[in-house]
Design a protein around this motif. Structure first.
Motif, mmCIF file in Angstrom:
data_model
loop_
_atom_site.group_PDB
_atom_site.id
_atom_site.type_symbol
_atom_site.label_atom_id
_atom_site.label_comp_id
_atom_site.label_asym_id
_atom_site.label_seq_id
_atom_site.Cartn_x
_atom_site.Cartn_y
_atom_site.Cartn_z
ATOM 1 N N ALA A 164 0.827 -1.385 -0.165
ATOM 2 C CA ALA A 164 -0.085 -0.016 -0.178
ATOM 3 C C ALA A 164 0.663 1.409 -0.005
ATOM 4 O O ALA A 164 0.490 2.186 -0.701
ATOM 5 N N LYS A 165 2.110 1.393 0.279
ATOM 6 C CA LYS A 165 2.969 2.189 0.699
ATOM 7 C C LYS A 165 3.866 2.592 -0.710
ATOM 8 O O LYS A 165 4.543 3.484 -0.644
ATOM 9 N N LEU A 166 3.776 1.583 -1.724
ATOM 10 C CA LEU A 166 4.711 1.697 -2.766
ATOM 11 C C LEU A 166 4.521 3.071 -3.941
ATOM 12 O O LEU A 166 5.305 2.952 -4.707
ATOM 13 N N ASN A 167 3.429 3.473 -3.818
ATOM 14 C CA ASN A 167 2.893 4.496 -4.802
ATOM 15 C C ASN A 167 3.205 4.109 -6.232
ATOM 16 O O ASN A 167 3.881 4.578 -6.726
ATOM 17 N N PRO A 168 2.002 3.239 -6.496
ATOM 18 C CA PRO A 168 2.306 2.744 -7.824
ATOM 19 C C PRO A 168 2.142 3.760 -8.832
ATOM 20 O O PRO A 168 1.249 4.643 -8.767
ATOM 21 N N ARG A 169 2.867 3.874 -10.142
ATOM 22 C CA ARG A 169 2.666 4.981 -11.107
ATOM 23 C C ARG A 169 2.705 4.159 -12.504
ATOM 24 O O ARG A 169 2.936 2.871 -12.472
ATOM 25 N N PRO A 170 1.788 4.818 -13.365
ATOM 26 C CA PRO A 170 1.684 3.966 -14.754
ATOM 27 C C PRO A 170 2.806 3.808 -15.411
ATOM 28 O O PRO A 170 3.711 4.894 -15.092
ATOM 29 N N ASN A 171 2.791 2.959 -16.192
ATOM 30 C CA ASN A 171 4.183 2.747 -16.919
ATOM 31 C C ASN A 171 4.187 3.568 -18.063
ATOM 32 O O ASN A 171 3.377 3.772 -18.936
ATOM 33 N N PRO A 172 5.248 4.559 -18.148
ATOM 34 C CA PRO A 172 5.541 5.585 -19.428
ATOM 35 C C PRO A 172 5.508 4.901 -20.739
ATOM 36 O O PRO A 172 5.708 5.497 -21.580
ATOM 37 N N TYR A 173 6.180 3.523 -20.640
ATOM 38 C CA TYR A 173 6.463 2.871 -21.649
ATOM 39 C C TYR A 173 5.478 2.142 -22.305
ATOM 40 O O TYR A 173 5.481 1.457 -23.422
ATOM 41 N N VAL A 174 4.371 2.199 -21.880
ATOM 42 C CA VAL A 174 2.818 1.426 -22.180
ATOM 43 C C VAL A 174 2.718 1.451 -23.532
ATOM 44 O O VAL A 174 2.310 0.367 -24.178
ATOM 45 N N LYS A 175 2.875 2.584 -24.144
ATOM 46 C CA LYS A 175 2.499 2.813 -25.863
ATOM 47 C C LYS A 175 3.481 2.184 -26.712
ATOM 48 O O LYS A 175 3.282 1.874 -27.781
#
Length: 71
Positions: A8-19
């Motif tokens: 819960a404390k990891l602060n997930p971010r979206p993958n900037p390379y997904v495209k």
């Protein structure tokens, strides 16, 4: 050791390379076409599959339309 992690404390971010992710496919390509790209790969030092991907990506970016006639 896993008890020490609090997800819960990891602060997930979206993958900037997904495209830019690639997908494995199966496609039938004539041997002469593969040979052409392999010869280009030898002269450029870029793997032939990468060259094919770069060529197709260029077609997409420049909105190239297929222009062919059947005889």
């Amino acid at each position: 050791m896993r008890d020490n992690y609090d997800i819960a404390k990891l602060n997930p971010r979206p993958n900037p390379y997904v495209k830019r992710l690639k997908k494995t496919i199966t496609i039938n390509i004539e041997t002469s076409v593969i040979d052409y790209f392999k010869s280009q790969a030898e002269s450029t030092g870029i793997p032939y599959q990468t060259l094919i991907n770069l060529y197709l990506s260029d077609c997409v970016q420049n909105h190239r339309k297929l222009n062919m006639t059947w005889s």
